[in-house]
Design a protein around this motif. Structure first.
Motif, PDB file in Angstrom:
ATOM      1  N   UNK A  36      81.564  31.277 121.651  1.00 48.10           N
ATOM      2  CA  UNK A  36      82.939  31.737 121.776  1.00 48.10           C
ATOM      3  C   UNK A  36      83.570  31.988 120.411  1.00 48.10           C
ATOM      4  N   UNK A  37      84.582  32.851 120.404  1.00 47.97           N
ATOM      5  CA  UNK A  37      85.344  33.106 119.187  1.00 47.97           C
ATOM      6  C   UNK A  37      86.446  32.064 119.081  1.00 47.97           C
ATOM      7  N   UNK A  38      86.806  31.734 117.847  1.00 49.76           N
ATOM      8  CA  UNK A  38      87.899  30.800 117.599  1.00 49.76           C
ATOM      9  C   UNK A  38      88.637  31.238 116.342  1.00 49.76           C
ATOM     10  N   UNK A  39      89.836  30.764 116.189  1.00 47.06           N
ATOM     11  CA  UNK A  39      90.643  31.033 115.005  1.00 47.06           C
ATOM     12  C   UNK A  39      90.589  29.805 114.094  1.00 47.06           C
ATOM     13  N   UNK A  40      90.632  29.994 112.779  1.00 44.98           N
ATOM     14  CA  UNK A  40      90.669  28.839 111.877  1.00 44.98           C
ATOM     15  C   UNK A  40      91.832  27.898 112.190  1.00 44.98           C
ATOM     16  N   UNK A  41      92.949  28.455 112.652  1.00 43.46           N
ATOM     17  CA  UNK A  41      94.110  27.632 113.007  1.00 43.46           C
ATOM     18  C   UNK A  41      93.829  26.667 114.149  1.00 43.46           C
ATOM     19  N   UNK A  42      92.853  26.984 114.991  1.00 42.65           N
ATOM     20  CA  UNK A  42      92.473  26.084 116.087  1.00 42.65           C
ATOM     21  C   UNK A  42      91.941  24.759 115.548  1.00 42.65           C
ATOM     22  N   UNK A  43      91.512  24.771 114.295  1.00 43.14           N
ATOM     23  CA  UNK A  43      90.928  23.580 113.679  1.00 43.14           C
ATOM     24  C   UNK A  43      91.746  23.098 112.490  1.00 43.14           C
ATOM     25  N   UNK A  44      93.008  23.541 112.405  1.00 46.82           N
ATOM     26  CA  UNK A  44      93.897  23.088 111.347  1.00 46.82           C
ATOM     27  C   UNK A  44      93.677  23.731 109.994  1.00 46.82           C
ATOM     28  N   UNK A  45      93.059  24.897 109.958  1.00 44.19           N
ATOM     29  CA  UNK A  45      92.806  25.575 108.688  1.00 44.19           C
ATOM     30  C   UNK A  45      93.544  26.910 108.666  1.00 44.19           C
ATOM     31  N   UNK A  46      93.667  27.477 107.478  1.00 44.78           N
ATOM     32  CA  UNK A  46      94.306  28.781 107.327  1.00 44.78           C
ATOM     33  C   UNK A  46      93.231  29.854 107.278  1.00 44.78           C
ATOM     34  N   UNK A  47      93.601  31.041 107.690  1.00 44.45           N
ATOM     35  CA  UNK A  47      92.674  32.158 107.617  1.00 44.45           C
ATOM     36  C   UNK A  47      92.878  33.124 108.756  1.00 44.45           C
TER      37      UNK A  47
END
Length: 126
Positions: A36-47
Motif C-alpha cells: 500500500x501507499x502511505x504518506x510520510x505524515x502517517x508516520x510523523x515525518x515531513x515530506x
C-alpha cells in the motif's frame, strides 16, 4: 527508469516479486501479501513523496522513491529512520527493512550507515 519511481510502477514490480536491478546490484524481493501507499505524515515525518509499505511473511519493507536532484544526506536518512521506527512500533512482530530509491547522488557515509542498520539506499539513473 524515471517511471520506475512512480508508485504504480513500483507497486507492480513489488507485486511481481521478481528481482530488481539497481546500482549494478540485483535485489531479490520476498513475496508480499499486502502492498500500500502511505504518506510520510502517517508516520510523523515531513515530506511530499509517497512511501510504499509492503508486508511479507518475515518482514515489512518500507520503500521510499525520491525523484530529485539533491543529494541524499544525513538529514534525509534521519527522517527516513524516524519513519521506520514508527512503522516498527505499529508492527512490532516483524522487522522493518527500509529501502530508499533516489535519482540524486548519495552521501557515502549515509549509505554506509544505512547499510550498517540493515537498510538500503540505491541510486536509480534517469
Amino acid at each position: 527508469m524515471k517511471s520506475f519511481l512512480e508508485s504504480r510502477e513500483l507497486i507492480r514490480r513489488l507485486k511481481e516479486g521478481s528481482p530488481i536491478e539497481v546500482d549494478g546490484e540485483v535485489v531479490r524481493l520476498p513475496r508480499f501479501s499486502e502492498i500500500q501507499e502511505a504518506q510520510p505524515g502517517d508516520f510523523g515525518a515531513k515530506g511530499k513523496q509517497d512511501l510504499i509499505v509492503a508486508k511479507a511473511r518475515t518482514a515489512t519493507w518500507c520503500v521510499w522513491p525520491l525523484n530529485r536532484r539533491a543529494k541524499f544526506q544525513k538529514k534525509d536518512s534521519e527522517g527516513f529512520t524516524l519513519i521506520l521506527k514508527a512503522l516498527e512500533e505499529s508492527i512490532p512482530d516483524k522487522p522493518v527493512v527500509g529501502w530508499v530509491l533516489t535519482t540524486g547522488p548519495i552521501d557515502d557515509a549515509v549509505r554506509a550507515k544505512m547499510n550498517e542498520d540493515g537498510h538500503r539506499v540505491n541510486r536509480v539513473p534517469l
